[in-house]
Write a protein that holds these residues in place. Sequence first.
Motif, PDB file in Angstrom:
ATOM      1  N   SER A   1       0.840  -1.203   0.000  1.00  0.00           N
ATOM      2  CA  SER A   1       0.000   0.000   0.000  1.00  0.00           C
ATOM      3  C   SER A   1       0.871   1.247   0.000  1.00  0.00           C
ATOM      4  CB  SER A   1      -0.913   0.027   1.224  1.00  0.00           C
ATOM      5  OG  SER A   1      -0.163   0.282   2.391  1.00  0.00           O
ATOM      6  N   ILE A   2       0.235   2.352  -0.334  1.00  0.00           N
ATOM      7  CA  ILE A   2       0.894   3.649  -0.274  1.00  0.00           C
ATOM      8  C   ILE A   2       0.187   4.446   0.827  1.00  0.00           C
ATOM      9  CG2 ILE A   2       1.383   5.797  -1.501  1.00  0.00           C
ATOM     10  CD1 ILE A   2       1.142   4.104  -4.109  1.00  0.00           C
ATOM     11  N   PRO A   3       0.874   4.741   1.930  1.00  0.00           N
ATOM     12  CA  PRO A   3       0.241   5.531   2.991  1.00  0.00           C
ATOM     13  C   PRO A   3       0.138   6.993   2.581  1.00  0.00           C
ATOM     14  CG  PRO A   3       2.483   4.964   3.602  1.00  0.00           C
ATOM     15  CD  PRO A   3       2.221   4.321   2.282  1.00  0.00           C
ATOM     16  N   ILE A   4      -1.018   7.596   2.856  1.00  0.00           N
ATOM     17  CA  ILE A   4      -1.189   9.028   2.609  1.00  0.00           C
ATOM     18  C   ILE A   4      -1.835   9.655   3.833  1.00  0.00           C
ATOM     19  CG2 ILE A   4      -1.365   8.806   0.105  1.00  0.00           C
ATOM     20  CD1 ILE A   4      -4.388   9.243   0.412  1.00  0.00           C
ATOM     21  N   SER A   5      -1.509  10.904   4.072  1.00  0.00           N
ATOM     22  CA  SER A   5      -2.068  11.639   5.193  1.00  0.00           C
ATOM     23  C   SER A   5      -3.019  12.696   4.643  1.00  0.00           C
ATOM     24  CB  SER A   5      -0.940  12.302   5.977  1.00  0.00           C
ATOM     25  OG  SER A   5      -1.446  13.006   7.069  1.00  0.00           O
ATOM     26  N   TYR A   6      -4.219  12.764   5.234  1.00  0.00           N
ATOM     27  CA  TYR A   6      -5.210  13.741   4.797  1.00  0.00           C
ATOM     28  C   TYR A   6      -6.085  14.120   5.979  1.00  0.00           C
ATOM     29  CZ  TYR A   6      -9.024  15.840   2.126  1.00  0.00           C
ATOM     30  OH  TYR A   6      -9.959  16.708   1.638  1.00  0.00           O
ATOM     31  N   GLU A   7      -6.183  15.413   6.247  1.00  0.00           N
ATOM     32  CA  GLU A   7      -6.997  15.937   7.351  1.00  0.00           C
ATOM     33  C   GLU A   7      -6.748  15.201   8.670  1.00  0.00           C
ATOM     34  OE1 GLU A   7     -11.086  15.945   6.068  1.00  0.00           O
ATOM     35  OE2 GLU A   7     -10.776  17.724   4.836  1.00  0.00           O
ATOM     36  N   ASP A   8      -5.492  15.122   9.068  1.00  0.00           N
ATOM     37  CA  ASP A   8      -5.079  14.541  10.351  1.00  0.00           C
ATOM     38  C   ASP A   8      -5.305  13.037  10.478  1.00  0.00           C
ATOM     39  OD1 ASP A   8      -4.222  17.051  11.252  1.00  0.00           O
ATOM     40  OD2 ASP A   8      -6.219  17.547  11.998  1.00  0.00           O
ATOM     41  N   ASP A   9      -5.621  12.340   9.392  1.00  0.00           N
ATOM     42  CA  ASP A   9      -5.759  10.889   9.418  1.00  0.00           C
ATOM     43  C   ASP A   9      -4.799  10.290   8.408  1.00  0.00           C
ATOM     44  OD1 ASP A   9      -7.777  10.263  11.371  1.00  0.00           O
ATOM     45  OD2 ASP A   9      -9.255  11.148  10.019  1.00  0.00           O
ATOM     46  N   VAL A  10      -4.457   9.033   8.616  1.00  0.00           N
ATOM     47  CA  VAL A  10      -3.603   8.322   7.674  1.00  0.00           C
ATOM     48  C   VAL A  10      -4.446   7.246   7.003  1.00  0.00           C
ATOM     49  CG1 VAL A  10      -1.557   6.865   7.416  1.00  0.00           C
ATOM     50  CG2 VAL A  10      -1.528   8.773   9.017  1.00  0.00           C
ATOM     51  N   TYR A  11      -4.382   7.227   5.692  1.00  0.00           N
ATOM     52  CA  TYR A  11      -5.103   6.246   4.886  1.00  0.00           C
ATOM     53  C   TYR A  11      -4.075   5.473   4.072  1.00  0.00           C
ATOM     54  CZ  TYR A  11      -8.974   9.318   6.036  1.00  0.00           C
ATOM     55  OH  TYR A  11      -9.898  10.055   6.716  1.00  0.00           O
ATOM     56  N   HIS A  12      -4.528   4.386   3.450  1.00  0.00           N
ATOM     57  CA  HIS A  12      -3.654   3.593   2.595  1.00  0.00           C
ATOM     58  C   HIS A  12      -4.333   3.385   1.260  1.00  0.00           C
ATOM     59  CE1 HIS A  12      -0.625   2.457   5.642  1.00  0.00           C
ATOM     60  NE2 HIS A  12      -1.618   2.780   6.443  1.00  0.00           N
ATOM     61  N   VAL A  13      -3.559   3.517   0.187  1.00  0.00           N
ATOM     62  CA  VAL A  13      -4.076   3.298  -1.158  1.00  0.00           C
ATOM     63  C   VAL A  13      -3.559   1.948  -1.645  1.00  0.00           C
ATOM     64  CG1 VAL A  13      -4.112   4.126  -3.529  1.00  0.00           C
ATOM     65  CG2 VAL A  13      -4.158   5.769  -1.642  1.00  0.00           C
ATOM     66  N   PHE A  14      -4.485   1.106  -2.095  1.00  0.00           N
ATOM     67  CA  PHE A  14      -4.157  -0.205  -2.650  1.00  0.00           C
ATOM     68  C   PHE A  14      -4.656  -0.280  -4.078  1.00  0.00           C
ATOM     69  CE2 PHE A  14      -4.402  -1.087   1.881  1.00  0.00           C
ATOM     70  CZ  PHE A  14      -3.404  -2.029   2.090  1.00  0.00           C
ATOM     71  N   LYS A  15      -4.005  -1.079  -4.893  1.00  0.00           N
ATOM     72  CA  LYS A  15      -4.535  -1.481  -6.189  1.00  0.00           C
ATOM     73  C   LYS A  15      -5.496  -2.634  -5.911  1.00  0.00           C
ATOM     74  CE  LYS A  15      -2.260   0.980  -9.242  1.00  0.00           C
ATOM     75  NZ  LYS A  15      -2.973   1.862 -10.143  1.00  0.00           N
TER      76      LYS A  15
END
Length: 92
Positions: free
Chosen positions: A68-82
Motif C-alpha cells: 500500500s501507499i500511505p497518505i495523510s489527509y486531514e489529520d488521518d492516515v489512509y492507505h491506497v491499494f490497487k
Amino acid sequence: MTKNIKMVGDNILVYVKIPSEKTESGIIIDEETARQVQKNLTGNIIAIGPDVKKFAEGDEILLPPGGSIPISYEDDVYHVFKEFALFAKLEK
C-alpha cells in the motif's frame, strides 16, 4: 470523513484499523510495532476508483502485509491499494 476524495483507475482508499498501542500487560508500543504484532489487520474501504469491480465503499477487508501507499489527509492516515493487491472481504 473523506467525501471529497475521488479515486481514479483501480485504486482503493482504505482506513486501516490500527491495533492498540498498549499490550495487555500495559507496555506501550509504537504504531509500526503494533502493526507487526497484529495478526489480522483489517480496514474499511472509504473510496474506490471507477475501475474497481470486486469491492465497494464500506466493505471491511483483510489487509495484506504490504503493498500500500500511505497518505495523510486531514489529520488521518489512509492507505491506497490497487484492487489486485486485496484478496479478502470480511462478511458482516
